[in-house]
Write a protein that holds these residues in place. Structure first.
Motif, PDB file in Angstrom:
ATOM      1  N   THR A 203       2.355  -0.556 -11.370  1.00 12.72           N
ATOM      2  CA  THR A 203       2.845  -1.741  -9.889  1.00 12.72           C
ATOM      3  C   THR A 203       1.635  -2.361  -9.641  1.00 12.72           C
ATOM      4  OG1 THR A 203       2.855  -0.160  -8.591  1.00 12.72           O
ATOM      5  CG2 THR A 203       4.926  -0.339  -9.421  1.00 12.72           C
ATOM      6  N   HIS A 204       0.750  -1.763  -9.726  1.00  3.64           N
ATOM      7  CA  HIS A 204      -0.979  -2.400  -8.650  1.00  3.64           C
ATOM      8  C   HIS A 204      -1.906  -3.187  -9.966  1.00  3.64           C
ATOM      9  CE1 HIS A 204       1.007  -1.240  -5.401  1.00  3.64           C
ATOM     10  NE2 HIS A 204       0.635  -1.823  -4.765  1.00  3.64           N
ATOM     11  N   GLY A 205      -1.036  -2.975 -11.460  1.00  8.32           N
ATOM     12  CA  GLY A 205      -2.833  -3.943 -12.300  1.00  8.32           C
ATOM     13  C   GLY A 205      -3.037  -2.578 -13.176  1.00  8.32           C
TER      14      GLY A 205
ATOM     15  N   TRP B  57      -3.558  -7.609  -5.641  1.00 15.22           N
ATOM     16  CA  TRP B  57      -2.448  -5.718  -5.136  1.00 15.22           C
ATOM     17  C   TRP B  57      -3.317  -6.294  -3.435  1.00 15.22           C
ATOM     18  CZ3 TRP B  57      -6.369  -5.964  -8.799  1.00 15.22           C
ATOM     19  CH2 TRP B  57      -8.047  -5.421  -8.814  1.00 15.22           C
TER      20      TRP B  57
ATOM     21  N   ARG C 159      -9.347   1.376   2.738  1.00 15.19           N
ATOM     22  CA  ARG C 159      -9.982   0.514   3.588  1.00 15.19           C
ATOM     23  C   ARG C 159      -8.555  -0.059   4.892  1.00 15.19           C
ATOM     24  NH1 ARG C 159     -14.658  -1.863   4.496  1.00 15.19           N
ATOM     25  NH2 ARG C 159     -15.126  -1.902   2.029  1.00 15.19           N
TER      26      ARG C 159
ATOM     27  N   PRO D  88      -1.637   2.847  -9.852  1.00 19.11           N
ATOM     28  CA  PRO D  88      -0.173   2.556 -11.231  1.00 19.11           C
ATOM     29  C   PRO D  88      -0.194   0.860 -11.476  1.00 19.11           C
ATOM     30  CG  PRO D  88       0.082   2.712  -9.018  1.00 19.11           C
ATOM     31  CD  PRO D  88      -1.327   3.129  -9.167  1.00 19.11           C
TER      32      PRO D  88
ATOM     33  N   ARG E 191     -14.633  -7.428  -4.423  1.00 19.45           N
ATOM     34  CA  ARG E 191     -13.829  -7.713  -3.507  1.00 19.45           C
ATOM     35  C   ARG E 191     -13.519  -6.226  -3.892  1.00 19.45           C
ATOM     36  NH1 ARG E 191     -10.812 -12.211  -3.146  1.00 19.45           N
ATOM     37  NH2 ARG E 191      -9.892 -11.429  -1.324  1.00 19.45           N
ATOM     38  N   ASP E 192     -12.441  -5.587  -2.586  1.00 18.52           N
ATOM     39  CA  ASP E 192     -11.724  -4.394  -2.935  1.00 18.52           C
ATOM     40  C   ASP E 192     -11.417  -3.927  -4.250  1.00 18.52           C
ATOM     41  OD1 ASP E 192     -13.193  -3.504  -0.713  1.00 18.52           O
ATOM     42  OD2 ASP E 192     -11.599  -3.414   0.897  1.00 18.52           O
ATOM     43  N   GLY E 193     -11.027  -2.850  -4.961  1.00 19.43           N
ATOM     44  CA  GLY E 193     -10.301  -2.431  -5.424  1.00 19.43           C
ATOM     45  C   GLY E 193      -8.524  -2.542  -5.006  1.00 19.43           C
ATOM     46  N   ALA E 194      -7.251  -1.608  -5.752  1.00 19.49           N
ATOM     47  CA  ALA E 194      -5.987  -1.812  -5.095  1.00 19.49           C
ATOM     48  C   ALA E 194      -6.594  -0.622  -4.522  1.00 19.49           C
ATOM     49  CB  ALA E 194      -5.220  -1.417  -6.626  1.00 19.49           C
ATOM     50  N   VAL E 195      -7.032   0.572  -4.513  1.00 20.64           N
ATOM     51  CA  VAL E 195      -6.904   1.490  -4.508  1.00 20.64           C
ATOM     52  C   VAL E 195      -8.115   1.874  -3.038  1.00 20.64           C
ATOM     53  CG1 VAL E 195      -7.763   4.312  -4.218  1.00 20.64           C
ATOM     54  CG2 VAL E 195      -6.029   3.006  -6.104  1.00 20.64           C
TER      55      VAL E 195
ATOM     56  N   ASP F  51       0.956  -0.927   0.065  1.00 19.64           N
ATOM     57  CA  ASP F  51       0.081  -0.510  -0.043  1.00 19.64           C
ATOM     58  C   ASP F  51       0.656   1.657  -0.051  1.00 19.64           C
ATOM     59  OD1 ASP F  51       1.089  -1.193   2.351  1.00 19.64           O
ATOM     60  OD2 ASP F  51      -0.980   0.105   3.113  1.00 19.64           O
TER      61      ASP F  51
ATOM     62  N   ALA G 119      -8.828  -1.288  -1.384  1.00 22.02           N
ATOM     63  CA  ALA G 119      -8.153  -1.966  -0.466  1.00 22.02           C
ATOM     64  C   ALA G 119      -6.963  -1.425   0.917  1.00 22.02           C
ATOM     65  CB  ALA G 119      -7.795  -3.380  -0.889  1.00 22.02           C
ATOM     66  N   ALA G 120      -6.424  -0.497  -0.068  1.00 21.50           N
ATOM     67  CA  ALA G 120      -5.115  -0.023   0.840  1.00 21.50           C
ATOM     68  C   ALA G 120      -6.308   1.554   1.668  1.00 21.50           C
ATOM     69  CB  ALA G 120      -4.508   1.187  -0.321  1.00 21.50           C
TER      70      ALA G 120
ATOM     71  N   PRO H 141      -2.664  -5.473  -0.008  1.00 21.94           N
ATOM     72  CA  PRO H 141      -2.134  -4.368   0.478  1.00 21.94           C
ATOM     73  C   PRO H 141      -1.231  -5.046   1.650  1.00 21.94           C
ATOM     74  CG  PRO H 141      -4.190  -3.859   1.515  1.00 21.94           C
ATOM     75  CD  PRO H 141      -4.480  -5.411   0.676  1.00 21.94           C
TER      76      PRO H 141
ATOM     77  N   LEU I 199      -4.141   8.387  -1.197  1.00 27.00           N
ATOM     78  CA  LEU I 199      -3.375   7.770  -2.577  1.00 27.00           C
ATOM     79  C   LEU I 199      -4.278   8.203  -3.989  1.00 27.00           C
ATOM     80  CD1 LEU I 199      -5.614   4.955   0.075  1.00 27.00           C
ATOM     81  CD2 LEU I 199      -3.422   4.628  -1.342  1.00 27.00           C
ATOM     82  N   PRO I 200      -3.863   7.436  -4.946  1.00 28.55           N
ATOM     83  CA  PRO I 200      -4.659   7.907  -6.192  1.00 28.55           C
ATOM     84  C   PRO I 200      -5.899   7.232  -5.974  1.00 28.55           C
ATOM     85  CG  PRO I 200      -2.917   5.912  -5.825  1.00 28.55           C
ATOM     86  CD  PRO I 200      -2.600   6.208  -4.951  1.00 28.55           C
TER      87      PRO I 200
ATOM     88  N   LEU J  69       1.724   1.613  -3.438  1.00 29.55           N
ATOM     89  CA  LEU J  69       0.500   2.383  -4.291  1.00 29.55           C
ATOM     90  C   LEU J  69       0.773   3.409  -4.182  1.00 29.55           C
ATOM     91  CD1 LEU J  69      -1.941   1.587  -5.692  1.00 29.55           C
ATOM     92  CD2 LEU J  69      -2.863   1.294  -3.306  1.00 29.55           C
TER      93      LEU J  69
ATOM     94  N   HIS K  90       1.551  -7.864 -11.101  1.00 29.09           N
ATOM     95  CA  HIS K  90       1.354  -7.547 -12.014  1.00 29.09           C
ATOM     96  C   HIS K  90       2.032  -8.099 -13.255  1.00 29.09           C
ATOM     97  CE1 HIS K  90      -1.567  -6.428  -9.140  1.00 29.09           C
ATOM     98  NE2 HIS K  90      -2.607  -6.253  -9.449  1.00 29.09           N
ATOM     99  N   ASN K  91       3.255  -7.625 -12.811  1.00 29.50           N
ATOM    100  CA  ASN K  91       4.536  -7.834 -13.929  1.00 29.50           C
ATOM    101  C   ASN K  91       5.205  -9.101 -13.877  1.00 29.50           C
ATOM    102  OD1 ASN K  91       3.878  -5.254 -14.611  1.00 29.50           O
ATOM    103  ND2 ASN K  91       3.943  -4.864 -12.615  1.00 29.50           N
TER     104      ASN K  91
ATOM    105  N   LEU L 141       4.204  -5.955  -7.011  1.00 32.88           N
ATOM    106  CA  LEU L 141       4.904  -5.817  -8.064  1.00 32.88           C
ATOM    107  C   LEU L 141       4.732  -6.624  -8.838  1.00 32.88           C
ATOM    108  CD1 LEU L 141       6.675  -3.704 -10.213  1.00 32.88           C
ATOM    109  CD2 LEU L 141       8.375  -4.706  -9.294  1.00 32.88           C
TER     110      LEU L 141
ATOM    111  N   TRP M 201      -8.834  -9.385   1.908  1.00 39.05           N
ATOM    112  CA  TRP M 201      -7.624  -9.352   1.093  1.00 39.05           C
ATOM    113  C   TRP M 201      -7.062 -10.173   0.280  1.00 39.05           C
ATOM    114  CZ3 TRP M 201      -7.215  -5.005   5.092  1.00 39.05           C
ATOM    115  CH2 TRP M 201      -8.020  -4.093   4.571  1.00 39.05           C
TER     116      TRP M 201
END
Lengths: 437, 369, 489
Positions: free
Chosen positions: C469-471, A183, C325, C467, C316-320, A146, C322-323, A185, C460-461, A149, A196-197, A193, A178
């Motif tokens: 890095t998170h898909g 992703w 929450r 980004p 489910r929570d998305g990346a943003v 996180d 989840a972070a 957190p 957070l974005p 992110l 996803h890559n 990373l 989660w």
């Protein structure tokens, strides 16, 4: 695995060159660095390499101390490089950083340095629309995803460097909801990373310059079973000798065993105890005291030097153990800390209170392989482990009852196996504690 | 191993199925359980005869649901399963075949069924053919402490590239990619037993045992429907634990040797069909072997209520759970711990530390409460 | 397990009754809570068998699905449940207060909020599962359901998720709430059985807690509190009743299922209300009101989202998500832990035992001491405390104190049972300390390495800026759409 016959420096150098060559070709490059394998050296070299392109570089570390350490190394090894340091308002720069970097709490106040360093937390506050062509993320396996992110949008390409064998990041809240998400957190920045890559290159530094020839194979086999690394020095190139006369006490015999072989297990009689086992705590403190009284001198590829208290550390699993050891009287200047806080540090001699000593049952916390890995891989010369007898039996009786989450990659090495491997090795260097009077 | 037969008495040993083998790791420190399991004693019947029947029942609804789901997955020659495996493992679409290893004339005994499985798997492992095949109703074998256990995995899949995958069909749901961790863990442990048995067989046949993948295919209903979904589960950890526990089983001999000669847990039925053994006698016999009770036993061991009662009789701190026991630094009984706390018992050697902590806890509790 | 909690359990064994772990109540209790006991069909993830619910202990509402495998009956049940739950929830939205905010628009917050009390953690998880199985349904198109069903699903999801938020009281599991306040003479695993736990805390006359707890394990005396039913009951009573209904679909057969289920739920209903009564008897801790205020704010915000037609919560929570929450939960966790310790000497006692807190008497004080000169002069009073506690805080550590909330002190030295502290915050800004801000010699004090400070996390974005890095950014139309047609069989 190490290439036989190739000199260590050459092998390590080839990896560093491969890393630098990969940087412009990929969006991200990951470098796994086992204990003492030259992670900071790589970061400093890569920083110089990237700065030479003329493009600005951001460096992300996890703690203020790590940032300061990097500034000191950068200033020494890349003279002429303009360095900036972002810091929180209440940060006061330690003397070793003075004059080596411009320090400010806001980016614009730093001017236009070639390299800007800050902790991940500080970078997250600095986000302001500016995009950096390059970033280096240090201790990336200890960074929670996180945190990545929050700042990954600030850079275009990045080098991620870290030690996969150390402790995973954690949280005080239950993250089950989660589990299995790519992703998640609570996973490390590198884990997320790479999920996803998956095509990003992962390099491994193959040589530990810290661990002596007596320790590298043990730590490598127990904690890095699939990748492995070797020691940068050969058997006999590191030596520890005592210049003051010893006594034939069990303490001194344990220290002599450690000096001669690199390892010692100071074993107390089997007993279930509370965490702050008074006997074990006292043994740790006395060993540290005796060690310094024996006036140790270390001989290595760097030459010969007296081992002072600042080159000795005591490690334990819990904070109350650390407090108890401090209260038991440790020579001034000796570092006493938990595994979490010893990550990334280096000493000549370490004394470790084994996390499973005196316990009746092991928990996931005590079995976490990263904890034992940190504790047994901080030393350049010798490591003395203090433990109650009976740990193999405890491991033998350990129930495996934990749950399994779908789509969560299995973490290796398994703590149970790693613990057994280390104990099996320590058994060859066992010194029984003298009966307590 | 005739000593184990004496311990069991003149009844056939309880066959080890994969679930029982997987349960060996639940409390490996318990000698009582180790001995009873090694001897093939029926723990459920023992507990019932002792007056502490096991608290595990299974709802008919759950059984019906499980059977219905397995039937659905396997109907039409595992058509549904093939569809899933194609996506998950890349089984060739057209050429995948289905072989029912249980399709044998008559009702052959287990060893003959095993031979049949062995023969066909051997042939399949030897063929260079790339076709994927599903083997239904295979019968595998594993040696457990000198006894032969026959095991029936749900399905074994053999695919392109020569790898075998164990398929485990379970009726608990995977909702939005997550399932109950305890249930997944139990399935993984059970599947690890099959992986080990299959690897052992391949090795005996001269093939590379590692052709059996450490990734098993878990097939569960998805969300709230009956439609199955397949997930790969890495069972390397479970395999390591299993190997450890099987190696340990051979060490049960040492515990058994230390038991009084003639000791038996004999449950042979009398004329009325109930065990003829007087309860008190059986109780004394069981108590001859040390148990290591923990509250976790309440969900894993048939003898749990008996052992809990025994621990309560001793006033053991084990009753309160492993964490309490560890916090008490090895003080074994409630009376002793409370005595140390109120100062009525002088701490013995090595107890000064916990006594000080308990007294401090007593003082702080009194100040605050 | 702390030594204190261990000692409390030992004493419970000795005395035969549960021992207090708290002097005050740390969860909010509504004047009008709704008790809700869900039962699930064995072997199914989310097939409801029955719910008993209501706000009046004397008048439980019993909703039963006579054949839980029948999809239409399930949705009929969901609509019925919505008919019980939604009026209760919506009733709470009527009275509001205006909350002024610095630097933002004022907003409306409900003066009260719903409180659902379920028997145990499994029931809370089942509430989430029921929410998941109903929130994506649609009132039109194929497989149309009653319009209240998706709304019910969203509320159940909201309440189920909020239950994971540290310190929230919107959805309480009785076993968890009781375990926070009492230690029994059995293990934590056994405490998950509500009947057994209540037996320890409040045994019937003439019985010890230990005896009551043991009796509570007999499913014939105390049916399980759900969501799973007793397998013996399933096989011997429920299965024949459902089969009879399946064959006849008659009212009489439905009533038979209903009575069978009632026999299991009636005792649990009484039990949960007993648990409510036990909690009610404890005085509320000071921090409860502010946490309930946060609950009310969260409740109002969700009600507003729903009114604005927000889509159902994602699977489910998305990346943003989840972070964000996680950050909220971590902050709530540390503030909840600190508040409980400051509100309750027994909770603080645990920290005293581990050396993270200490209590003692002031033996020296320099209230007007300052550091620095001229404009840089800062008031930094010194206080020395004598204590018999095993202090394990390092010099430099920041401490708070229950006697003066908001004040912060820094450890200067620890030696020989005396701790010297430097007060760095909350003693006034003048040249000398505000009267009463610095403890005087002889005053009993307590300090702890727990801070209640609110530190907002960095931004957070936006989800669409996730980004690489998170898909990368999530797809515009998540595959939730098809969920309304998902089977529920």
């Amino acid at each position: 695995m190490s290439a036989p016959g190739v000199p260590a420096a050459e092998e390590a150098g080839a990896v560093v060159r491969a890393v630098l060559d990969d940087l412009p070709r990929h969006r991200g490059v990951v470098v796994d660095s086992p204990p003492g394998a030259g992670k900071s050296t790589l970061v400093v070299r890569a920083a110089g390499h990237l700065a030479a392109t003329g493009e600005p570089l951001m460096i992300i570390a996890q703690t203020n101390e790590q940032v300061d350490d990097l500034i000191v190394r950068l200033a020494a090894e890349q003279p002429g490089l303009a360095i900036g340091r972002l810091s929180a308002g209440d940060y006061s720069a330690p003397p070793r950083v003075a004059g080596k970097a411009a320090i400010a709490s806001k980016l614009p106040d730093l001017g236009e340095p070639a390299v800007v360093l800050a902790t991940a937390d500080k970078w997250a506050w600095a986000a302001g629309g500016r995009t950096w062509p390059w970033a280096i993320v240090d201790e990336a396996y200890q960074m929670r995803s996180d945190k990545l992110l929050r700042i990954a949008g600030m850079f275009e390409r990045a080098l991620f460097v870290g030690d996969p064998g150390q402790l995973d990041p954690f949280s005080v809240v239950d993250g089950e909801r989660w589990a299995g998400l790519s992703w998640d957190p609570l996973q490390s920045a590198v884990a997320v990373l790479l999920r996803h890559n998956p095509g990003l290159p992962v390099h491994r530094l193959p040589v530990s310059w810290r661990l002596p020839a007596s320790a590298a194979p043990v730590v490598s086999a127990a904690f890095y079973p699939f990748t492995g690394f070797r020691a940068g020095t050969g058997p006999g190139e590191r030596r520890l000798r005592f210049t003051a006369g010893g006594m034939r006490t069990a303490y001194d015999r344990a220290l002599e065993e450690a000096a001669a072989s690199g390892w010692a297990l100071y074993e107390l009689p089997e007993r279930h105890t509370v965490r702050t086992d008074a006997d074990a705590v006292r043994a740790v403190a006395v060993l540290a005291t005796r060690l310094l009284q024996l006036a140790p001198v270390a001989l290595s590829e760097r030459g010969e030097h007296a081992v002072g208290p600042e080159r000795v550390a005591i490690g334990a699993a819990h904070r109350d153990q650390v407090a108890a050891i401090l209260a038991a009287g440790v020579p001034p200047g000796v570092t006493v800390d938990t595994a979490n806080r010893l990550q990334g540090r280096e000493y000549d001699v370490t004394i470790v209170l084994h996390p499973l000593s005196g316990r009746r049952d092991a928990t996931a916390f005590h079995l976490e392989s990263g904890r034992l890995c940190v504790l047994t891989s901080r030393h350049r010369h010798a490591c003395v482990v203090v433990a109650r007898a009976g740990i193999p039996e405890l491991l033998d009786a350990h129930p495996t009852a934990g749950g399994v989450q779908l789509n969560v990659p299995v973490r290796f090495p398994d703590g149970w196996e790693a613990n057994q491997a280390v104990l099996a090795h320590l058994a060859e260097h066992r010194v029984a504690a003298a009966p307590l009077s | 191993m005739d000593r184990l037969d004496t311990l069991r008495g003149p009844v056939p040993p309880r066959p080890h199925d994969a679930r029982a083998i997987a349960a060996l790791a639940a409390n490996p420190g318990c000698e009582r359980r180790a001995v009873l399991d090694a001897a093939g004693v029926d723990k459920d019947a023992t507990a019932a005869h002792l007056g502490f029947p096991a608290p595990f029942g299974q709802s008919a609804f759950a059984i019906t649901r499980g059977n219905a789901f397995e039937a659905l997955v396997k109907e039409n020659g595992c058509a549904e399963l093939l569809r899933l495996l194609r996506d998950l493992l890349g089984l060739p679409v057209e050429s995948a075949g289905y072989t029912d290893l249980g399709d044998m004339a008559g009702d052959p005994p287990a060893h003959r069924r095993h031979e049949h499985t062995r023969r066909l798997i051997d042939r399949s492992a030897a063929e260079a053919d790339d076709d994927g095949t599903l083997y239904d109703h295979p019968l595998l074998r594993l040696e457990i402490a000198g006894h032969t256990a026959y095991l029936e995995p749900d399905v074994v899949a053999f695919r392109l590239g020569g790898a075998f995958h164990v398929v485990e069909v379970k009726s608990f749901a995977v909702v939005d990619g997550q399932a109950e961790p305890e249930k997944v863990a139990a399935a993984a442990r059970q599947a690890a037993v099959y992986v080990l048995a299959l690897r052992t067989m391949l090795e005996e046949l001269g093939h590379d045992p590692l052709r059996v993948s450490h990734e098993i295919v878990l097939v569960c209903p998805e969300n709230f429907a009956n439609r199955p979904v397949a997930t790969l589960v890495d069972v390397r950890r479970e395999l390591a634990v299993l190997r450890r526990q099987l190696a340990r089983m051979t060490r049960v001999g040492r515990i058994v040797d230390a038991l009084p000669p003639g000791l038996t847990f004999d449950l042979a039925p009398g004329p009325d069909g109930a065990p003829a053994r007087p309860v008190a006698e059986l109780r004394d016999a069981v108590r001859r072997v040390d148990a290591r009770y923990a509250p976790e036993c309440l969900s894993t061991c048939d003898l749990c209520f008996f052992c809990r009662d025994e621990a309560a009789g001793r006033g053991s701190t084990e009753l309160l759970g492993r964490q309490v026991r560890d916090a008490l630094g090895g003080v074994a009984t409630v009376d002793e711990a409370l005595g140390l706390a109120d100062g009525s018992i002088a701490p013995g050697e090595g107890q000064e530390e916990i006594a000080r902590l308990l007294r401090l806890a007593g003082r702080v509790y009194a100040e605050a409460g | 397990m702390s030594t204190l909690a261990a000692l409390a359990r030992l004493r419970a064994v000795r005395t035969g009754t549960a021992q207090r772990l708290a002097t005050v109540r740390h969860c909010h209790l509504s004047d009008r809570p709704m008790v809700l006991i869900p039962l699930r069909m064995a072997g199914e993830a989310a097939a409801p068998l029955a719910v008993m619910a209501g706000t009046d202990p004397a008048r439980p509402r019993l909703l039963v699905v006579p054949q839980p495998r029948d999809r239409d009956l399930r949705f009929g049940f969901a609509a019925e449940l919505a008919g019980v739950l939604l009026p209760y929830i919506e009733g709470m939205q009527k009275a509001t207060e205006t909350v002024e905010r610095r630097g933002a628009e004022p907003y409306e917050r409900s003066v009260d909020a719903p409180q659902i009390i379920v028997p145990n953690a499994g029931s809370a998880a089942f509430v989430r599962m029921l929410g998941r199985s109903t929130r994506f349904r649609r009132a039109e198109g194929p497989y149309a359901v009653h319009p209240s069903v998706p709304t019910l699903g969203r509320w159940l999801t909201y309440l189920g998720q909020r239950a994971q938020h540290p310190g929230s009281s919107l959805l309480l599991a009785a076993t968890e709430a009781l375990s926070l306040h009492w230690a029994t003479g059995q293990s934590r695993l056994e405490d998950a059985n509500l009947a057994s736990l209540v037996g320890w805390i409040d045994p019937p006359a003439g019985m010890s807690g230990a005896q009551a707890a043991r009796e509570a394990e007999d499913p014939l005396v105390w049916p399980p509190a759900g969501p799973a039913t007793d397998p013996g009951f399933d096989n011997e009573v429920l299965a024949p009743a459902i089969r009879a209904y399946e064959e006849t679909r008659s009212e009489r057969a439905a009533a038979r299922v209903r009575e069978a289920v009632r026999s299991q739920l009636d005792p649990v209903w009484r039990l949960v209300w007993r648990a409510v009564g036990l909690l009610e008897a404890l005085p509320a801790a000071p921090g409860v009101a502010s946490r309930w205020e946060a609950d009310r704010g969260s409740f109002s915000a969700f009600a507003a989202q729903l009114a604005e037609g927000a889509p159902p919560q994602p699977k489910r929570d998305g990346a943003v998500g989840a972070a964000s929450r996680l950050a909220r939960m971590e902050r709530a966790r540390s503030s909840y832990d600190a508040q409980r310790a400051y509100d309750d000497a027994l909770v603080m006692a645990e920290y005293r035992l581990t050396g993270e807190a200490f209590a003692g008497t002031v033996v020296a004080a320099e209230p007007d001491r300052a550091e620095g000169e001229g404009r840089g002069r800062k008031l930094r009073p010194l206080v020395t405390v004598r204590t018999g506690d095993p202090v394990r805080v390092a010099p430099g550590t920041r401490l708070g104190t229950p006697q003066r909330r908001g004040q912060q002190a820094e450890v200067v030295s620890v030696a020989g049972g005396e701790v010297t502290l430097k007060i760095v915050k909350g003693m006034g800004r003048g040249a000398s300390a505000t009267p009463g801000a610095v403890p005087e010699v002889g005053e009993p004090v307590c300090y702890a390495a727990l801070l209640e400070e609110f530190q907002p996390p960095p931004a957070l974005p936006a989800p669409e800026d996730t980004p690489w890095t998170h898909g990368g950014p999530p797809p515009e139309n998540p595959p939730e759409a098809e969920s309304s047609e998902e089977e529920w069989s």
